[in-house]
Design a protein around this motif. Structure first.
Motif, PDB file in Angstrom:
ATOM      1  N   ARG A 302      95.114  58.312  15.983  1.00 15.27           N
ATOM      2  CA  ARG A 302      94.447  57.740  17.163  1.00 15.27           C
ATOM      3  C   ARG A 302      95.429  57.124  18.153  1.00 15.27           C
ATOM      4  N   GLN A 303      96.580  56.697  17.689  1.00 13.30           N
ATOM      5  CA  GLN A 303      97.521  55.990  18.565  1.00 13.30           C
ATOM      6  C   GLN A 303      97.968  56.844  19.748  1.00 13.30           C
ATOM      7  N   ASN A 304      98.034  58.155  19.556  1.00 14.78           N
ATOM      8  CA  ASN A 304      98.509  59.045  20.622  1.00 14.78           C
ATOM      9  C   ASN A 304      97.446  60.088  20.976  1.00 14.78           C
ATOM     10  N   ALA A 305      96.182  59.729  20.783  1.00 10.90           N
ATOM     11  CA  ALA A 305      95.096  60.703  20.936  1.00 10.90           C
ATOM     12  C   ALA A 305      94.641  60.827  22.384  1.00 10.90           C
ATOM     13  N   SER A 306      94.070  61.982  22.701  1.00  8.28           N
ATOM     14  CA  SER A 306      93.516  62.269  24.022  1.00  8.28           C
ATOM     15  C   SER A 306      92.206  63.022  23.858  1.00  8.28           C
ATOM     16  N   PHE A 307      91.319  62.850  24.843  1.00  3.86           N
ATOM     17  CA  PHE A 307      90.131  63.697  24.944  1.00  3.86           C
ATOM     18  C   PHE A 307      90.514  64.951  25.727  1.00  3.86           C
ATOM     19  N   VAL A 308      89.989  66.098  25.299  1.00  7.57           N
ATOM     20  CA  VAL A 308      90.208  67.360  26.011  1.00  7.57           C
ATOM     21  C   VAL A 308      88.841  67.966  26.313  1.00  7.57           C
ATOM     22  N   MET A 309      88.579  68.235  27.584  1.00  6.36           N
ATOM     23  CA  MET A 309      87.290  68.805  28.009  1.00  6.36           C
ATOM     24  C   MET A 309      87.478  69.450  29.374  1.00  6.36           C
ATOM     25  N   ASN A 310      86.481  70.218  29.811  1.00  8.12           N
ATOM     26  CA  ASN A 310      86.573  70.793  31.152  1.00  8.12           C
ATOM     27  C   ASN A 310      85.955  69.838  32.179  1.00  8.12           C
ATOM     28  N   ARG A 338      96.280  59.519  34.102  1.00  8.21           N
ATOM     29  CA  ARG A 338      95.097  60.275  33.713  1.00  8.21           C
ATOM     30  C   ARG A 338      93.882  59.360  33.694  1.00  8.21           C
ATOM     31  N   ALA A 339      92.716  59.919  34.001  1.00  6.68           N
ATOM     32  CA  ALA A 339      91.469  59.187  33.808  1.00  6.68           C
ATOM     33  C   ALA A 339      91.304  58.915  32.323  1.00  6.68           C
ATOM     34  N   THR A 340      90.561  57.859  31.983  1.00  3.64           N
ATOM     35  CA  THR A 340      90.391  57.494  30.584  1.00  3.64           C
ATOM     36  C   THR A 340      88.913  57.454  30.213  1.00  3.64           C
ATOM     37  N   LEU A 341      88.636  57.706  28.957  1.00  2.00           N
ATOM     38  CA  LEU A 341      87.295  57.599  28.382  1.00  2.00           C
ATOM     39  C   LEU A 341      87.411  56.706  27.162  1.00  2.00           C
ATOM     40  N   MET A 342      86.764  55.543  27.229  1.00  2.00           N
ATOM     41  CA  MET A 342      86.834  54.565  26.147  1.00  2.00           C
ATOM     42  C   MET A 342      88.279  54.170  25.840  1.00  2.00           C
ATOM     43  N   GLY A 343      89.101  54.156  26.903  1.00  2.00           N
ATOM     44  CA  GLY A 343      90.484  53.726  26.759  1.00  2.00           C
ATOM     45  C   GLY A 343      91.464  54.818  26.391  1.00  2.00           C
ATOM     46  N   ALA A 361      82.097  71.010  22.744  1.00  4.67           N
ATOM     47  CA  ALA A 361      82.626  71.027  24.107  1.00  4.67           C
ATOM     48  C   ALA A 361      83.717  69.994  24.353  1.00  4.67           C
ATOM     49  N   ILE A 362      83.896  69.037  23.449  1.00  2.00           N
ATOM     50  CA  ILE A 362      84.888  67.985  23.648  1.00  2.00           C
ATOM     51  C   ILE A 362      85.760  67.886  22.404  1.00  2.00           C
ATOM     52  N   ALA A 363      87.070  67.876  22.600  1.00  2.00           N
ATOM     53  CA  ALA A 363      88.018  67.690  21.500  1.00  2.00           C
ATOM     54  C   ALA A 363      88.684  66.326  21.649  1.00  2.00           C
ATOM     55  N   PHE A 364      89.034  65.736  20.528  1.00  2.00           N
ATOM     56  CA  PHE A 364      89.714  64.445  20.537  1.00  2.00           C
ATOM     57  C   PHE A 364      90.745  64.436  19.421  1.00  2.00           C
ATOM     58  N   GLY A 365      91.993  64.116  19.767  1.00  2.00           N
ATOM     59  CA  GLY A 365      93.002  64.068  18.726  1.00  2.00           C
ATOM     60  C   GLY A 365      94.401  63.900  19.280  1.00  2.00           C
ATOM     61  N   ASP A 366      95.342  63.809  18.365  1.00  2.00           N
ATOM     62  CA  ASP A 366      96.764  63.742  18.710  1.00  2.00           C
ATOM     63  C   ASP A 366      97.277  65.169  18.764  1.00  2.00           C
ATOM     64  N   PHE A 367      97.305  65.759  19.955  1.00  2.00           N
ATOM     65  CA  PHE A 367      97.643  67.169  20.085  1.00  2.00           C
ATOM     66  C   PHE A 367      99.119  67.444  19.833  1.00  2.00           C
ATOM     67  N   SER A 368      99.964  66.430  19.904  1.00  2.00           N
ATOM     68  CA  SER A 368     101.375  66.652  19.589  1.00  2.00           C
ATOM     69  C   SER A 368     101.559  66.949  18.104  1.00  2.00           C
ATOM     70  N   ASP A 408      94.193  67.993  10.395  1.00  2.00           N
ATOM     71  CA  ASP A 408      93.597  66.663  10.292  1.00  2.00           C
ATOM     72  C   ASP A 408      93.812  65.830  11.552  1.00  2.00           C
ATOM     73  N   ALA A 409      94.528  66.380  12.551  1.00  2.00           N
ATOM     74  CA  ALA A 409      94.969  65.581  13.693  1.00  2.00           C
ATOM     75  C   ALA A 409      94.012  65.593  14.873  1.00  2.00           C
ATOM     76  N   ALA A 410      92.922  66.370  14.814  1.00  2.00           N
ATOM     77  CA  ALA A 410      91.968  66.408  15.927  1.00  2.00           C
ATOM     78  C   ALA A 410      90.585  66.770  15.402  1.00  2.00           C
ATOM     79  N   LYS A 411      89.560  66.316  16.137  1.00  2.00           N
ATOM     80  CA  LYS A 411      88.168  66.589  15.791  1.00  2.00           C
ATOM     81  C   LYS A 411      87.441  67.080  17.037  1.00  2.00           C
TER      82      LYS A 411
END
Length: 417
Positions: A302-310, A338-343, A361-368, A408-411
C-alpha cells in the motif's frame, strides 16, 4: 528524490503558465463541488436532479478533464531533455562517432561509416533486415519519452536485457523458521517454493516518414525528430498491450490473467474485491467498497500503491463522497502531480474497461512490484527511400515484453453483486 532535488526539478519543469493553469483547475474543482452538492440536494428532495444542474456538473467535469490534460501536456513538454547540439560537450569519442555516422545514414543514406562503427564495436544486435542500432542518446530519448506518456510503463518496474527472454525466479514462500531453546532439537525445515517467470520480448515497430527537405535541413535535430515521431505510436501500442495484451506476439496484459475473489486467492491469479452491486456501487456504500479494495492489499504494497482506471471511471468516482460529505477524489496538489482518490494517486489508462456489470474496471496496487516491463537493449532503424516516394520511411523497431511478476501486489475492483 530528496527535497532539494525535488525543488530544483519543479523549478526547471513548472512554468508560470502551468502554475496558472493549476490555479484555474483548483477554481474549477470548487465550482464542481458546489454544483454537484446542489445536484445531490435536489435529488434528495425530489428523487431527481434538475437537468440544468446535471448539465452544469457534466460541463465542469469535462472542463476539469481538459484542464488536467493541458497541464500534463505542458509539464511533459518542459520535462523533455534537449539532445543533439544541446547535449554536454564532453562525450566519449565512440559515442560521437556513432552519433555522427547515424546522422549521415538518416540524412543521406550513407551506410559505410555506420557499418564500420558496428563492425568495430562487434555489435551482435543488428537485425537481419539490415537495420542499424540507434545511438545511445536516441535510445535513451525514446525510452524517456515513453516513460512520460505511457501510463503503465510510468509506474511499472522496467528491466533492460540483452537477450530475447528474461527468466526470473520468484519466491512464493520463504524458508521456514521458528523459535527453539538452546538445546532443543531442530527439525528440518522445508525449502522455499520458487516459481520461474518467463518474459519473452516481442517486436514493436513504427514507420515515421520524412521529406527530403526535412532531412536536408541541418537545423533539424535527428535524435529529437525520431523520438517525437515514434513516441506516440509506441506508447499507444504498449499501453494497450500492458493492460489487455494476450501474450501472443505482444506482452501479456495484467487484465488477461485468471482472476479469483480475494477470499479464494492463490498464486498465479489476480485477486478481486466486489462492490456488492452489478455495474456500480451500493447506494451510500461506495467508500466502503473502495476501502475494502485498499485494505485487501498488504501493508507493504500500500505504501507505493496507485489506482488505475480510465477517464470514464474517474468521472464516476469524482462524484463520490464519504459519510461526512467529503469528496473522495481530489485534484492534483501541484502542477505535474496526479489526482488522488482516498489519498492514493490515480493513473489514467484509457485501455482499462468502463464500469459495467461483472467488469473489473479499477485496479489498485504497487505496480512497480506487480507488473514488469522488459526492454530488449537496442532500437533499430532501417531507412527506406523507395517504398513511398518522395517520402523517406524509417522503419523503427524495438523489442518489448511484459507480465505480472508479483500476483499479490495489486487487486481489482469488480462491479458485481
Amino acid at each position: 528524490m530528496d527535497e532539494t532535488a525535488r525543488a530544483g526539478f519543479e523549478t526547471k519543469t513548472v512554468t508560470p503558465e502551468v502554475r496558472g493553469l493549476q490555479d484555474e483547475m483548483m477554481r474549477l474543482f470548487e465550482g464542481f463541488r458546489e454544483a454537484n452538492d446542489t445536484r445531490l440536494e435536489e435529488f434528495e428532495k425530489r428523487m431527481a436532479s434538475d437537468v440544468v444542474t446535471s448539465d452544469k456538473v457534466d460541463r465542469i467535469a469535462a472542463a476539469l478533464d481538459a484542464q488536467k490534460q493541458t497541464i500534463e501536456r505542458l509539464t511533459l513538454k518542459g520535462m523533455r531533455p534537449a539532445l543533439g547540439r544541446e547535449e554536454p560537450a564532453r562525450r566519449s569519442e565512440a559515442a560521437s562517432e556513432h552519433k555522427g555516422a547515424f546522422e549521415r545514414y538518416v540524412r543521406g543514406g550513407d551506410e559505410a561509416a555506420l557499418r564500420r562503427f558496428e563492425e568495430k564495436a562487434m555489435s551482435s544486435l543488428t537485425g537481419a533486415d539490415g537495420g542499424f542500432l540507434v545511438p545511445d542518446e536516441t535510445e535513451t530519448e525514446i525510452g524517456r519519452r515513453l516513460a512520460s506518456i505511457s501510463p503503465i510503463r510510468s509506474i511499472a518496474s522496467v528491466r533492460t536485457v540483452s537477450t530475447a527472454v528474461l527468466k526470473k525466479p520468484f519466491a512464493i514462500s520463504g524458508a521456514e523458521s521458528g523459535w527453539v531453546s538452546e538445546t532443543a532439537v531442530r527439525s528440518q525445515t522445508d525449502a522455499p517454493q520458487l516459481a520461474e517467470l518467463t518474459f519473452p520480448t516481442m517486436e514493436l515497430y513504427a514507420m515515421p516518414a520524412a521529406t527530403a527537405a526535412l532531412l536536408d535541413d541541418a537545423a533539424v535535430d535527428i535524435d529529437r525528430w525520431i523520438g517525437e515521431e515514434v513516441e506516440q505510436a509506441f506508447a499507444a501500442q504498449e499501453g494497450a498491450a500492458f493492460v489487455n495484451g494476450d501474450g501472443v506476439a505482444k506482452p501479456k496484459g495484467f487484465m488477461t490473467y485468471t482472476r479469483a475473489d480475494e477470499s479464494a486467492w492463490a498464486w498465479g491469479k489476480v485477486g478481486t474485491v466486489s462492490t456488492g452491486a452489478d455495474g456500480g456501487f451500493v447506494e451510500g456504500e461506495a467508500a466502503d467498497a473502495l476501502i475494502d479494495l485498499v485494505y485487501a492489499l498488504k501493508a507493504g504494497y500500500r505504501q507505493n500503491a496507485s489506482f488505475v482506471m480510465n477517464r470514464r471511471s474517474q468521472a464516476a468516482v469524482r462524484k463520490l463522497k464519504d459519510e461526512d460529505g467529503n469528496y473522495l477524489w481530489l485534484p492534483p496538489a501541484s502542477a505535474g502531480g496526479r489526482a488522488t482518490l482516498m489519498g492514493f494517486p490515480i493513473v489514467e489508462a484509457e485501455e482499462m474497461p468502463d464500469i459495467a456489470a461483472g467488469v473489473s474496471a479499477i485496479a489498485f496496487g504497487d505496480f512497480s512490484r506487480f507488473y514488469l516491463v522488459v526492454d530488449r537493449q537496442g532500437v533499430r532503424v532501417l531507412r527506406d527511400p523507395y517504398s513511398a516516394k518522395p517520402y523517406v520511411l524509417f522503419y523503427t523497431t524495438k523489442r518489448v515484453g511484459g507480465g505480472i511478476q508479483d500476483f499479490d501486489a495489486a487487486k481489482l475492483l469488480d462491479f458485481s453483486a
